[in-house]
Write an enzyme that holds these catalytic residues in place. Sequence first.
Site, PDB file in Angstrom:
ATOM      1  N   HIS A 155       0.829  -1.218   0.000  1.00 44.79           N
ATOM      2  CA  HIS A 155       0.000   0.000   0.000  1.00 44.79           C
ATOM      3  C   HIS A 155       0.861   1.264   0.000  1.00 44.79           C
ATOM      4  CE1 HIS A 155      -4.031  -1.849   0.773  1.00 44.79           C
ATOM      5  NE2 HIS A 155      -3.236  -2.862   1.076  1.00 44.79           N
ATOM      6  N   ASP A 363       3.487   9.660  -0.883  1.00 50.39           N
ATOM      7  CA  ASP A 363       2.309   8.915  -0.442  1.00 50.39           C
ATOM      8  C   ASP A 363       2.066   7.760  -1.405  1.00 50.39           C
ATOM      9  OD1 ASP A 363       0.013   8.293   0.977  1.00 50.39           O
ATOM     10  OD2 ASP A 363      -0.637  10.382   1.090  1.00 50.39           O
TER      11      ASP A 363
END
Length: 492
Positions: A155, A363
């Site tokens: 992720h 991110d």
Amino acid sequence: MQRLVIVSNRAPRPDEVSSGGLGACILDALHDHDAAWFGWSGDLVSNEGEISTTCARYDQLTQFTMPMTERDYREHYLGFCNAALWPVHHHRLDLARFAPECSEGYRRVNRRFARKVMSNLHANDLIWVQDYHFIPLGANLRMLGAANPLGFFLHIPFPTPEVLLAVPEHIWLVSSLCAYDVVGFQTNTDRQNFCRFVCGFLGGEAMSGNALRVGGKIVTAVVCPAGIDTDSFYGMATSRRAALQIKQLRRDGEPRINIIGVDRQDYTKGLPERLRSFRRLLELYPQNHKAATLMQIAPPSHEDVPAYAQIRQELEGLCGEINGQHGDVDWTPVRYICRNVAREALAALYRGSQVGLVTPLRDGMNLVAKEYVIAQDEDDPGVLVLSRFAGAAEDLREALIVNPYDPDEVAHAVQRAITMPREERIERHQALAARVRERDAHNWMTGFLRVLEAERSPALGCDYLAPMQQRRRARYAWMDARPMSAASSVAV
Ligand code: ADP
């Protein structure tokens, strides 16, 4: 129908998870499947002898959760996951700390979970491991004899090889990833970084399609961007309650321009940089005085880690400075909310804000950007200002893409967003919303599982499973120097 086995740091409880999030979306999809979900219960115990597994059944889902010891929490969770892997994967080597006992803690917890999964595994199960807490779990399962298709999804970003080399056990770490049949990444950049490492440092070789050959084994590396449950989020943003909240947000006497930021307090989210950019907006474009407000929702996370405590201090200092310097009796430039907000309220706040300011320094994906897009009114949408370093920027090209380190560039982009003509806003929003819908959480999950299912061997469940297991066990035995027998005395 085959069972899906998921392993993640925390296993969400179906009766507690809030709708719209990724966890909720996976749970939704699991309604049609037999599934087992393994994760940490969130509890701590003082020694390994006290670890026992709680098994809860929710319709077709069985959840297996275990506590960690205080030592595991310190060494595995805080020490290796949060103080080594998280900063390295986000290119913050200055914050990375490496300690042999922490990497041993990481291996120990992974071995324990592997044994737990193994003792509840059926021959026909598909196994899907989530995120950086469990990179070596797949190799551990292979060593224990699992022959099932094994998938892993990262992720968070995959760093460039040059940065990853700073982790003392970089070879072991990436070799562990190669033990999976399918490894999923959020972006092309992440996948490329992985392939560069495998080919440059593990002697791997790119094959046709998404396959890499490494150490006589094939690993399939796919890009599969995580998404949101768009229908559920749109429903929340367009509810009657949301309409009432938006009305309240825009009531007379309140500022006309709402800029919203929503992030956990984490050094990767660029929160101090964002506040400095907002201050720059007020300096460069004084017409925004008494007109624009930045609402920053930032619940604290990992408060027991010093780097996180510092962000909170810096953030609160900057909010005070900006409000003191620019604010007035009838105008507070920054509204800072340091706690969680209900998802329905969040959806309404996005919809009531003319600018979504999403400026992480790095991110994996950033689901807030996708939520902001989906929450907008199609006839009068707001504008997304998005960091080029968010994974979402690879897809969301019609946002105003900015460098979060450059306060002037961000300030100009926000001003452009504030003054953007309605036709342009609609055009950009249509393109963004179409892409967010196309790559929603459902497609993320089914896309990944489709690739993983293709790994299913017709031999599963047959007699020659045993030799296959032996071959695999031999192949991965070198990865874990510590003999399994020593650890297997631990109660699981
Ligand atoms: P990360 O997973 O790194 O925290 P993402 O942007 O990918 O970042 O996902 C964050 C999720 O957490 C989003 O679904 C967002 O709506 C939610 N979230 C963040 N802050 C809050 C908050 N203060 N209250 C409620 N939900 C929040």
